[in-house]
Write a protein that holds these residues in place. Structure first.
Motif, PDB file in Angstrom:
ATOM      1  N   LEU A  61      57.032  53.375  61.546  1.00  0.00           N
ATOM      2  CA  LEU A  61      56.016  54.246  62.131  1.00  0.00           C
ATOM      3  C   LEU A  61      56.247  54.333  63.635  1.00  0.00           C
ATOM      4  O   LEU A  61      55.805  53.474  64.401  1.00  0.00           O
ATOM      5  CB  LEU A  61      54.613  53.708  61.844  1.00  0.00           C
ATOM      6  CG  LEU A  61      54.257  53.469  60.371  1.00  0.00           C
ATOM      7  CD1 LEU A  61      52.826  52.945  60.259  1.00  0.00           C
ATOM      8  CD2 LEU A  61      54.440  54.739  59.549  1.00  0.00           C
ATOM      9  N   ASP A  65      50.208  54.706  69.445  1.00  0.00           N
ATOM     10  CA  ASP A  65      49.429  53.533  69.050  1.00  0.00           C
ATOM     11  C   ASP A  65      48.099  53.937  68.419  1.00  0.00           C
ATOM     12  O   ASP A  65      47.648  53.332  67.439  1.00  0.00           O
ATOM     13  CB  ASP A  65      49.156  52.645  70.267  1.00  0.00           C
ATOM     14  CG  ASP A  65      50.421  51.980  70.796  1.00  0.00           C
ATOM     15  OD1 ASP A  65      51.521  52.335  70.330  1.00  0.00           O
ATOM     16  OD2 ASP A  65      50.305  51.104  71.673  1.00  0.00           O
ATOM     17  N   ILE A  68      48.180  54.799  64.534  1.00  0.00           N
ATOM     18  CA  ILE A  68      48.694  53.868  63.520  1.00  0.00           C
ATOM     19  C   ILE A  68      47.659  53.575  62.441  1.00  0.00           C
ATOM     20  O   ILE A  68      47.919  53.739  61.242  1.00  0.00           O
ATOM     21  CB  ILE A  68      49.178  52.566  64.185  1.00  0.00           C
ATOM     22  CG1 ILE A  68      50.431  52.850  65.031  1.00  0.00           C
ATOM     23  CG2 ILE A  68      49.481  51.497  63.133  1.00  0.00           C
ATOM     24  CD1 ILE A  68      50.874  51.684  65.888  1.00  0.00           C
ATOM     25  N   HIS A  84      55.119  49.212  62.006  1.00  0.00           N
ATOM     26  CA  HIS A  84      54.930  50.041  63.193  1.00  0.00           C
ATOM     27  C   HIS A  84      55.850  49.553  64.309  1.00  0.00           C
ATOM     28  O   HIS A  84      56.354  48.423  64.279  1.00  0.00           O
ATOM     29  CB  HIS A  84      53.458  50.100  63.612  1.00  0.00           C
ATOM     30  CG  HIS A  84      52.900  48.864  64.253  1.00  0.00           C
ATOM     31  ND1 HIS A  84      53.352  48.361  65.453  1.00  0.00           N
ATOM     32  CD2 HIS A  84      51.875  48.038  63.884  1.00  0.00           C
ATOM     33  CE1 HIS A  84      52.661  47.296  65.799  1.00  0.00           C
ATOM     34  NE2 HIS A  84      51.762  47.067  64.857  1.00  0.00           N
ATOM     35  N   CYS A  85      56.057  50.416  65.302  1.00  0.00           N
ATOM     36  CA  CYS A  85      57.021  50.145  66.371  1.00  0.00           C
ATOM     37  C   CYS A  85      56.340  49.944  67.720  1.00  0.00           C
ATOM     38  O   CYS A  85      56.956  50.134  68.771  1.00  0.00           O
ATOM     39  CB  CYS A  85      58.024  51.295  66.474  1.00  0.00           C
ATOM     40  SG  CYS A  85      58.994  51.581  64.984  1.00  0.00           S
ATOM     41  N   SER A  86      55.078  49.548  67.703  1.00  0.00           N
ATOM     42  CA  SER A  86      54.294  49.435  68.927  1.00  0.00           C
ATOM     43  C   SER A  86      54.391  48.040  69.530  1.00  0.00           C
ATOM     44  O   SER A  86      54.377  47.038  68.812  1.00  0.00           O
ATOM     45  CB  SER A  86      52.828  49.765  68.631  1.00  0.00           C
ATOM     46  OG  SER A  86      51.992  49.394  69.708  1.00  0.00           O
ATOM     47  N   THR A  89      50.130  46.974  69.814  1.00  0.00           N
ATOM     48  CA  THR A  89      49.240  47.065  68.657  1.00  0.00           C
ATOM     49  C   THR A  89      49.440  45.866  67.735  1.00  0.00           C
ATOM     50  O   THR A  89      50.573  45.568  67.348  1.00  0.00           O
ATOM     51  CB  THR A  89      49.517  48.364  67.872  1.00  0.00           C
ATOM     52  OG1 THR A  89      49.377  49.477  68.754  1.00  0.00           O
ATOM     53  CG2 THR A  89      48.558  48.512  66.710  1.00  0.00           C
ATOM     54  N   GLU A  93      46.446  45.972  62.471  1.00  0.00           N
ATOM     55  CA  GLU A  93      46.155  47.403  62.348  1.00  0.00           C
ATOM     56  C   GLU A  93      46.663  47.966  61.027  1.00  0.00           C
ATOM     57  O   GLU A  93      46.221  49.028  60.594  1.00  0.00           O
ATOM     58  CB  GLU A  93      46.787  48.180  63.504  1.00  0.00           C
ATOM     59  CG  GLU A  93      46.101  48.015  64.836  1.00  0.00           C
ATOM     60  CD  GLU A  93      44.745  48.694  64.897  1.00  0.00           C
ATOM     61  OE1 GLU A  93      44.697  49.931  64.950  1.00  0.00           O
ATOM     62  OE2 GLU A  93      43.733  47.971  64.882  1.00  0.00           O
ATOM     63  N   LEU A  94      47.584  47.251  60.387  1.00  0.00           N
ATOM     64  CA  LEU A  94      48.138  47.701  59.109  1.00  0.00           C
ATOM     65  C   LEU A  94      47.511  46.975  57.924  1.00  0.00           C
ATOM     66  O   LEU A  94      48.037  47.043  56.809  1.00  0.00           O
ATOM     67  CB  LEU A  94      49.659  47.500  59.095  1.00  0.00           C
ATOM     68  CG  LEU A  94      50.452  48.299  60.135  1.00  0.00           C
ATOM     69  CD1 LEU A  94      51.938  47.978  60.031  1.00  0.00           C
ATOM     70  CD2 LEU A  94      50.224  49.798  59.983  1.00  0.00           C
ATOM     71  N   VAL A 102      55.984  44.583  61.897  1.00  0.00           N
ATOM     72  CA  VAL A 102      56.197  45.193  63.208  1.00  0.00           C
ATOM     73  C   VAL A 102      57.689  45.158  63.505  1.00  0.00           C
ATOM     74  O   VAL A 102      58.355  44.134  63.290  1.00  0.00           O
ATOM     75  CB  VAL A 102      55.427  44.447  64.317  1.00  0.00           C
ATOM     76  CG1 VAL A 102      55.714  45.086  65.675  1.00  0.00           C
ATOM     77  CG2 VAL A 102      53.932  44.452  64.036  1.00  0.00           C
ATOM     78  N   TYR A 104      59.446  46.306  66.850  1.00  0.00           N
ATOM     79  CA  TYR A 104      59.216  46.836  68.195  1.00  0.00           C
ATOM     80  C   TYR A 104      60.496  46.766  69.022  1.00  0.00           C
ATOM     81  O   TYR A 104      60.913  45.693  69.446  1.00  0.00           O
ATOM     82  CB  TYR A 104      58.094  46.045  68.869  1.00  0.00           C
ATOM     83  CG  TYR A 104      57.960  46.261  70.363  1.00  0.00           C
ATOM     84  CD1 TYR A 104      57.888  47.544  70.905  1.00  0.00           C
ATOM     85  CD2 TYR A 104      57.896  45.175  71.229  1.00  0.00           C
ATOM     86  CE1 TYR A 104      57.766  47.739  72.271  1.00  0.00           C
ATOM     87  CE2 TYR A 104      57.766  45.355  72.603  1.00  0.00           C
ATOM     88  CZ  TYR A 104      57.710  46.641  73.117  1.00  0.00           C
ATOM     89  OH  TYR A 104      57.595  46.829  74.482  1.00  0.00           O
TER      90      TYR A 104
END
Length: 252
Positions: A61, A65, A68, A84-86, A89, A93-94, A102, A104
């Motif tokens: 993702l 941010d 997400i 996700h790539c944040s 975050t 959040e997932l 993650v 990142y």
């Protein structure tokens, strides 16, 4: 072969799409590109909706941010690892996904200028060891250096990245503005910038500080302040000077 779906078409998505296409041992299965921002990239299997994604090993993702958490309801149906790539975050959040993580990449990304991924740090997080190995394998396939960190550590990593990248680049802009006013090129500063980074990498930044502040050279500092006509730049110069002086046990 690691099969990857990619969601997101901004600066990061544009760079990742090409890096994943070029990587050995990676198959970029699909890219969710609702805005058609990646239509000029050749060979992509672009789709418009998350619901029509084909199976893959990982779904990255690369979105804002703030977007997400809103994607989670649409992603609950999938069994693939969704990461996700944040930097800022948390993994939480997932929450609600079958497999979450993650991935990142610690790099600065701009569209239309490919950023190197070789040797960069990729911060990983997951609650499952097998999924961590999968995320690590993707980083290694891109010749990056994976590290395992938790959400709290990653937030500090992201903060530090903003300090040394985004803020420093803003200082580059301010320096260029001053040079423009007297008809000089920013290119004159490039060897200095490169040497600053080289010394910081060899000696550590705290032992590489030079300049009028660390010398406690009040006369030169005042001359610089007299040159600065923009009040915001002048105030920033004062604040940074005070920070350096305090770090080295001196006073302005």
């Amino acid at each position: 072969m690691i099969r990857v779906n990619l969601v997101g078409t901004g600066n990061l998505g544009w760079n990742l799409a090409q890096a994943l296409q070029d990587a050995n041992g990676v198959e970029l299965v699909q890219v969710v590109d609702r805005s058609e921002r990646l239509k000029d990239l050749q060979g992509l299997n672009r789709i418009e909706t998350l619901e029509t994604m084909n199976p893959a090993d990982i779904c990255l993702l690369a979105v804002r941010d703030s977007d997400i958490a809103g994607l989670v309801p649409q992603l609950r149906q999938f069994d693939m690892m969704i990461a996700h790539c944040s930097g800022a975050t948390p993994l939480s959040e997932l929450d609600g996904l079958k497999r979450a993580g993650v991935w990142y990449p610690l790099q600065t990304f701009s569209k239309d200028l490919r950023a190197p991924l070789k040797n960069i740090t990729v911060a990983l997080e997951s609650n499952d060891d097998d999924d961590l190995e999968l995320l690590s394998g993707l980083a290694l396939a891109l010749h990056a250096n994976p590290i395992r960190v938790d959400s709290a550590q990653r937030r500090v990593l992201h903060l530090s990245a903003v300090l040394v990248n985004n803020f420093v680049n803003h200082l580059f802009t301010l320096g260029k503005t001053e040079l423009d006013q007297v008809g000089l090129s920013f290119d004159l500063l490039l060897p200095l910038i490169q040497e600053t980074v080289r010394k910081a990498s060899l000696n550590g930044p705290e032992d590489s500080q030079t300049g009028p502040a660390v010398r406690n050279d009040h006369e030169t500092i005042q001359k610089h302040l007299d040159l600065l006509s923009d009040p915001k730049t002048r105030e920033l110069y004062i604040q940074l000077t005070q920070s350096i002086l305090q770090r080295h046990g001196k006073e302005l």
